[in-house]
Design an enzyme around this catalytic site. Structure first.
Site, mmCIF file in Angstrom:
data_model
loop_
_atom_site.group_PDB
_atom_site.id
_atom_site.type_symbol
_atom_site.label_atom_id
_atom_site.label_comp_id
_atom_site.label_asym_id
_atom_site.label_seq_id
_atom_site.Cartn_x
_atom_site.Cartn_y
_atom_site.Cartn_z
ATOM 1 N N LEU A 8 0.844 -1.188 0.000
ATOM 2 C CA LEU A 8 0.000 0.000 0.000
ATOM 3 C C LEU A 8 0.885 1.245 0.000
ATOM 4 O O LEU A 8 1.604 1.501 0.970
ATOM 5 C CB LEU A 8 -0.925 -0.004 1.216
ATOM 6 N N ALA A 9 0.808 2.026 -1.085
ATOM 7 C CA ALA A 9 1.705 3.167 -1.235
ATOM 8 C C ALA A 9 1.012 4.352 -1.896
ATOM 9 O O ALA A 9 1.621 5.107 -2.657
ATOM 10 C CB ALA A 9 2.918 2.758 -2.059
ATOM 11 N N ARG A 15 2.284 14.634 6.937
ATOM 12 C CA ARG A 15 3.098 14.932 8.113
ATOM 13 C C ARG A 15 4.591 15.003 7.804
ATOM 14 O O ARG A 15 5.380 15.486 8.609
ATOM 15 C CB ARG A 15 2.845 13.904 9.218
ATOM 16 N N THR A 78 -7.399 1.487 4.288
ATOM 17 C CA THR A 78 -6.578 0.355 3.851
ATOM 18 C C THR A 78 -7.382 -0.728 3.146
ATOM 19 O O THR A 78 -6.896 -1.343 2.196
ATOM 20 C CB THR A 78 -5.841 -0.239 5.056
ATOM 21 N N ASN A 227 5.956 8.139 9.474
ATOM 22 C CA ASN A 227 4.924 9.126 9.159
ATOM 23 C C ASN A 227 5.441 10.559 9.210
ATOM 24 O O ASN A 227 4.747 11.478 8.773
ATOM 25 C CB ASN A 227 3.744 8.982 10.125
ATOM 26 N N TYR A 386 38.606 24.224 -21.030
ATOM 27 C CA TYR A 386 37.355 24.816 -21.517
ATOM 28 C C TYR A 386 37.645 26.098 -22.283
ATOM 29 O O TYR A 386 38.301 27.013 -21.756
ATOM 30 C CB TYR A 386 36.444 25.106 -20.321
#
Length: 461
Positions: A8-9, A15, A78, A227, A386
């Site tokens: 689950l993502a 937060r 969920t 979290n 350069y």
């Protein structure tokens, strides 16, 4: 029997106070969700399905080739998230682990143990649980007198007695796959959050007479969910300790492991010694019997055997056996230091090859160049690469001596056994055995001191 893993993502992770989606925050060089997928892959599953929502394109990009994806348009809990995988999973027979993408510390061993206990006890659902001293914020495991799992109560729905329970839900479950999707159809959102909880599936299964068991893990720290930034720091600390301990078991000496920072994909050979305050990132590979001193930073570096690195930075570059660098030097991308070469103090090398036993003592810049073997490069030398539009290349042959303070303006070729006089500005090729001098002739003005303002200070006579 087939095995599946659902991750689950879909949440944004407000937060975290970040533009970066929560599961993409890194722990020791890898995003949290990648750690979870790696652990899942360790169970040899038939399918891994990641539920995405916020930042779906970014998560898919990170996990491309490692997972299938299901999209959760609204984040309604969920249970609702797992139901989003129905088109990919609901008609399949087998066992399904459901976990979250913000728990980077879970290991393949723990997931395998959960699968094994679930199958061995013939459960329809098995909850992965842990005992913690402070269960605040976690769902509590409610058991009957015989120890069977009755249900899981979320923090905001806990009664006083339920709040005192210290066996918590880690957020990981194993289910009979078809029973899982059957029960999900009956889950409601009659709770304080008005969400569809996956945990309600357990009670639905029990009411149906199915067996709901639990697998209690030994190390609860694996279940740490991230979290906010505080939890992210704690997860990083725990993962770093795990990584460092494994290197020490493999024969690496870390003088102060708590202050040594090594990413998860780094490889280090035995008898290498690493001082404190060293950072080693990305896919760095370090050989045997190296010494890496305090203040060094290695990113995607390739280090041979018996290499010494002193307080220097090495990025996307290679150092071969018995070479050394530092202190306070910098290998920028695409630099290659061959065997036995010495890169001394305050030297910068970029997109250059430094041949065997060549020495760049100090205060030198080498960019876009190929140097042969047994060359001495004097202090303060500049490879001017350069022209304002293009980066141009310089070649220096074997056994060449470059005097201090020289500037080599590319494109230029210096042959073998050539000699560059100190303080020369070289714009033309130098042939073999030749010495190049490119500076103004010295002129001494007799008695000039007396014309200077300093001469008025009689104390200096």
């Amino acid at each position: 029997m087939n095995k599946y893993v659902v991750i689950l993502a879909a949440g944004k992770g407000t937060r975290m106070k970040s533009k970066l989606y929560k599961v993409l925050h890194q722990v020791c060089g890898k995003s949290m969700v990648e750690h979870v997928v790696d652990a899942a892959q360790g169970t040899n599953p038939d399918k891994i399905v990641t539920v995405v929502g916020n930042g779906a394109a970014d998560v898919k990009s990170v996990l491309a080739g490692k997972s299938e994806f299901a999209f959760q348009k609204e984040q309604l809990g969920t249970g609702h998230a797992v139901l989003a995988t129905a088109d990919l999973l609901q008609n399949l027979s087998g066992y399904t682990i459901v976990t979250t993408g913000d728990t980077p510390l879970f290991t393949a061993a723990t997931f395998n143990e959960l699968f094994e206990q679930h199958i061995q006890h013939k459960n329809s659902a098995t909850v992965l649980t842990a005992i913690v001293k402070d269960p605040f914020g976690y769902g509590r495991i409610i058991r009957d007198a015989a120890g069977n799992v009755l249900r899981i109560v979320e923090q905001k729905d806990c009664s006083a007695s339920e709040s005192a329970i210290n066996e918590i839900n880690t957020g990981v479950f194993c289910f009979d796959n078809k029973e899982l999707f059957s029960a999900l159809q009956k889950v409601t959102n009659h709770n304080a959050q008005k969400e569809y909880y996956l945990t309600d599936v357990l009670e639905i299964m029990r009411e149906k007479g199915l067996v709901v068991g639990a697998c209690q893990m030994a190390d609860y720290t694996e279940s740490l969910g991230v979290n906010d930034r505080i939890a992210l720091a704690e997860a990083t600390k725990l993962m770093q300790r795990r990584i460092n301990e494994q290197h020490m078991k493999n024969g690496v000496t870390l003088i102060d492991p708590a202050n040594t920072y090594i990413d998860c994909d780094v490889q280090i050979g035995s008898d290498t010694i690493i001082e404190p305050n060293v950072v080693i990132k990305g896919h760095t590979i370090i050989g045997n019997e190296c010494y890496i001193a305090s203040g060094s930073r290695l990113v995607n570096a390739r280090i041979g055997n018996n290499v010494t690195i002193t307080s220097s930075t090495i990025v996307d570059s290679t150092m071969h056996d018995r070479s050394d660098i530092g202190p306070n030097s910098h290998l920028r991308p695409k630099s290659e230091i061959m065997s036995g070469s010495h890169i001394g103090n305050f030297v910068e090398v970029k997109k250059a090859t430094i041949g065997e036993n060549t020495k760049l003592g100090h205060l030198t810049y080498v960019g876009d160049a190929t140097l042969g073997k047994d060359i001495n490069v004097g202090c303060g030398t500049i490879f001017s690469n350069y022209d304002g539009v293009e980066k141009l290349h310089t070649n220096v042959g074997d056994h060449t001596f470059i005097g201090a303070g020289s500037t080599l303006i590319a494109p230029v070729n210096i042959a073998d056994h050539a000699f560059i006089a100190a303080d020369s500005t070289i714009t033309k090729d130098v042939a073999k055995y030749d010495m190049a001098i490119a500076r103004g002739r010295q002129v001494n003005k007799e008695g000039y001191w007396h014309k200077l303002p300093l001469a008025k200070n009689k104390a200096w006579d």
